[in-house]
Write a protein that holds these residues in place. Sequence first.
Motif, PDB file in Angstrom:
ATOM      1  N   VAL A  56     -10.489  14.595   0.215  1.00 24.77           N
ATOM      2  CA  VAL A  56     -11.334  14.327   0.122  1.00 24.77           C
ATOM      3  C   VAL A  56     -12.751  14.937   0.755  1.00 24.77           C
ATOM      4  N   VAL A  57     -12.594  15.229   2.133  1.00 24.14           N
ATOM      5  CA  VAL A  57     -13.562  15.476   3.110  1.00 24.14           C
ATOM      6  C   VAL A  57     -13.820  16.406   2.394  1.00 24.14           C
TER       7      VAL A  57
ATOM      8  N   ARG B 216     -18.667  17.566   8.077  1.00 22.25           N
ATOM      9  CA  ARG B 216     -17.276  17.116   7.064  1.00 22.25           C
ATOM     10  C   ARG B 216     -16.936  15.992   8.475  1.00 22.25           C
ATOM     11  N   THR B 217     -17.076  17.621   9.856  1.00 22.18           N
ATOM     12  CA  THR B 217     -16.949  15.980  11.030  1.00 22.18           C
ATOM     13  C   THR B 217     -17.103  14.475  10.604  1.00 22.18           C
ATOM     14  N   LEU B 218     -18.422  14.994  10.803  1.00 19.95           N
ATOM     15  CA  LEU B 218     -19.121  13.693  10.607  1.00 19.95           C
ATOM     16  C   LEU B 218     -18.813  12.231   9.452  1.00 19.95           C
ATOM     17  N   LEU B 219     -18.017  13.292   8.308  1.00 17.23           N
ATOM     18  CA  LEU B 219     -18.354  12.335   7.430  1.00 17.23           C
ATOM     19  C   LEU B 219     -16.717  11.772   7.229  1.00 17.23           C
TER      20      LEU B 219
ATOM     21  N   HIS C  32     -24.735  23.325  26.089  1.00 19.20           N
ATOM     22  CA  HIS C  32     -24.065  22.845  24.661  1.00 19.20           C
ATOM     23  C   HIS C  32     -23.165  24.397  24.757  1.00 19.20           C
ATOM     24  N   GLY C  33     -23.272  25.451  25.310  1.00 16.84           N
ATOM     25  CA  GLY C  33     -22.711  26.215  24.496  1.00 16.84           C
ATOM     26  C   GLY C  33     -21.408  26.481  24.748  1.00 16.84           C
ATOM     27  N   LEU C  34     -21.062  25.798  26.218  1.00 16.71           N
ATOM     28  CA  LEU C  34     -19.513  26.423  26.233  1.00 16.71           C
ATOM     29  C   LEU C  34     -18.513  25.059  25.826  1.00 16.71           C
ATOM     30  N   TYR C  35     -18.898  24.463  24.933  1.00 20.91           N
ATOM     31  CA  TYR C  35     -18.361  24.018  23.864  1.00 20.91           C
ATOM     32  C   TYR C  35     -18.103  24.685  22.371  1.00 20.91           C
ATOM     33  N   GLY C  36     -17.466  25.484  22.228  1.00 16.36           N
ATOM     34  CA  GLY C  36     -16.877  26.194  21.004  1.00 16.36           C
ATOM     35  C   GLY C  36     -16.901  25.758  20.124  1.00 16.36           C
ATOM     36  N   GLU C  37     -16.018  24.777  19.968  1.00 17.43           N
ATOM     37  CA  GLU C  37     -15.370  23.414  18.750  1.00 17.43           C
ATOM     38  C   GLU C  37     -16.078  22.131  19.343  1.00 17.43           C
ATOM     39  N   VAL C  38     -16.222  21.822  17.657  1.00 20.37           N
ATOM     40  CA  VAL C  38     -16.182  20.267  17.829  1.00 20.37           C
ATOM     41  C   VAL C  38     -15.605  19.605  16.527  1.00 20.37           C
ATOM     42  N   LEU C  39     -14.334  19.068  17.271  1.00 14.70           N
ATOM     43  CA  LEU C  39     -13.005  18.678  16.388  1.00 14.70           C
ATOM     44  C   LEU C  39     -12.555  17.308  16.417  1.00 14.70           C
ATOM     45  N   LEU C  40     -11.806  16.844  15.791  1.00 14.36           N
ATOM     46  CA  LEU C  40     -11.810  15.578  15.652  1.00 14.36           C
ATOM     47  C   LEU C  40     -10.079  14.594  15.999  1.00 14.36           C
ATOM     48  N   ARG C  41      -9.966  14.349  16.810  1.00 20.21           N
ATOM     49  CA  ARG C  41      -9.314  13.533  17.501  1.00 20.21           C
ATOM     50  C   ARG C  41      -8.791  11.787  16.976  1.00 20.21           C
ATOM     51  N   ILE C  42      -7.383  12.185  15.880  1.00 25.97           N
ATOM     52  CA  ILE C  42      -6.921  10.752  15.061  1.00 25.97           C
ATOM     53  C   ILE C  42      -5.807  10.371  15.914  1.00 25.97           C
TER      54      ILE C  42
ATOM     55  N   ARG D 218       0.853   8.844  17.087  1.00 26.99           N
ATOM     56  CA  ARG D 218       0.575   9.597  16.944  1.00 26.99           C
ATOM     57  C   ARG D 218      -0.794   9.930  17.480  1.00 26.99           C
ATOM     58  N   GLU D 219      -1.302  11.408  18.402  1.00 27.94           N
ATOM     59  CA  GLU D 219      -2.231  12.026  18.092  1.00 27.94           C
ATOM     60  C   GLU D 219      -2.529  13.429  17.637  1.00 27.94           C
ATOM     61  N   LEU D 220      -3.177  12.836  16.795  1.00 29.41           N
ATOM     62  CA  LEU D 220      -3.708  14.070  15.767  1.00 29.41           C
ATOM     63  C   LEU D 220      -4.887  14.903  15.887  1.00 29.41           C
ATOM     64  N   TRP D 221      -4.495  16.201  16.200  1.00 27.58           N
ATOM     65  CA  TRP D 221      -6.140  16.728  16.242  1.00 27.58           C
ATOM     66  C   TRP D 221      -6.702  17.581  15.133  1.00 27.58           C
ATOM     67  N   VAL D 222      -7.684  17.872  13.658  1.00 29.71           N
ATOM     68  CA  VAL D 222      -8.390  18.355  12.954  1.00 29.71           C
ATOM     69  C   VAL D 222      -9.475  19.351  13.446  1.00 29.71           C
ATOM     70  N   ASP D 223      -9.912  20.541  12.702  1.00 29.21           N
ATOM     71  CA  ASP D 223     -11.064  20.909  12.897  1.00 29.21           C
ATOM     72  C   ASP D 223     -11.735  21.143  11.240  1.00 29.21           C
ATOM     73  N   PRO D 224     -12.240  19.720  11.070  1.00 31.43           N
ATOM     74  CA  PRO D 224     -12.646  19.868   9.411  1.00 31.43           C
ATOM     75  C   PRO D 224     -13.333  20.281   8.642  1.00 31.43           C
ATOM     76  N   ASP D 225     -14.512  21.779   9.859  1.00 38.80           N
ATOM     77  CA  ASP D 225     -15.037  22.562   9.433  1.00 38.80           C
ATOM     78  C   ASP D 225     -14.091  23.987   8.844  1.00 38.80           C
ATOM     79  N   GLN D 226     -12.399  23.945   9.024  1.00 33.52           N
ATOM     80  CA  GLN D 226     -11.870  25.087   8.615  1.00 33.52           C
ATOM     81  C   GLN D 226     -11.029  24.394   7.396  1.00 33.52           C
ATOM     82  N   ARG D 227     -12.375  24.517   6.245  1.00 33.24           N
ATOM     83  CA  ARG D 227     -12.111  23.421   5.315  1.00 33.24           C
ATOM     84  C   ARG D 227     -11.233  23.836   4.239  1.00 33.24           C
ATOM     85  N   GLU D 228     -10.497  25.516   4.376  1.00 32.64           N
ATOM     86  CA  GLU D 228      -9.286  25.688   3.705  1.00 32.64           C
ATOM     87  C   GLU D 228      -7.696  25.993   4.312  1.00 32.64           C
ATOM     88  N   ALA D 229      -8.156  25.668   5.770  1.00 36.14           N
ATOM     89  CA  ALA D 229      -6.408  24.978   6.751  1.00 36.14           C
ATOM     90  C   ALA D 229      -6.300  23.514   6.391  1.00 36.14           C
TER      91      ALA D 229
END
Length: 132
Positions: free
Chosen positions: A32-33, A59-62, A94-104, A109-120
């Motif tokens: 949906v996001v 998308r990460t925030l939403l 801040h520049g050391l951190y190249g990705e903003v991910l979401l751990r769910i 189970r622990e799932l890692w997602v990158d909401p910025d990768q819309r088509e992934a």
Amino acid sequence: GTLESGELARELRQAAGRDASEELLARAAWSVVAARVAGGAGSLADGAGEVLSRGRGSRTLLLKALLDALGIEARIALVRTFDQDPRPYRFPRHGLYGEVLLRIRADGRELWVDPDQREAPFGSLAGGASRQ
């Protein structure tokens, strides 16, 4: 912000059915996001409702707000990719951190997602973050 994501969470829960697993709900929220938000240079300081109504932003925030509304534990993680300086810093920039991910955490189970990768696909990470 909470009202809109709460309404969307209720819609998702109804569509998925009463016995839907947390992972199924998380996957539905991801879809949906990805469909409703084009992305863009959104800030983590924006409200989730603002991102949803504009159809642009983080998308990460939403996704985080939507998962919270569904009762699914999710945390935002700033991640250093393998091409970043690995040395420990007391006050890292801040520049050391190249990705903003979401751990769910879903269904134990622990799932890692990158909401910025819309088509992934759900649960896949881009190259620099995927080897961690």
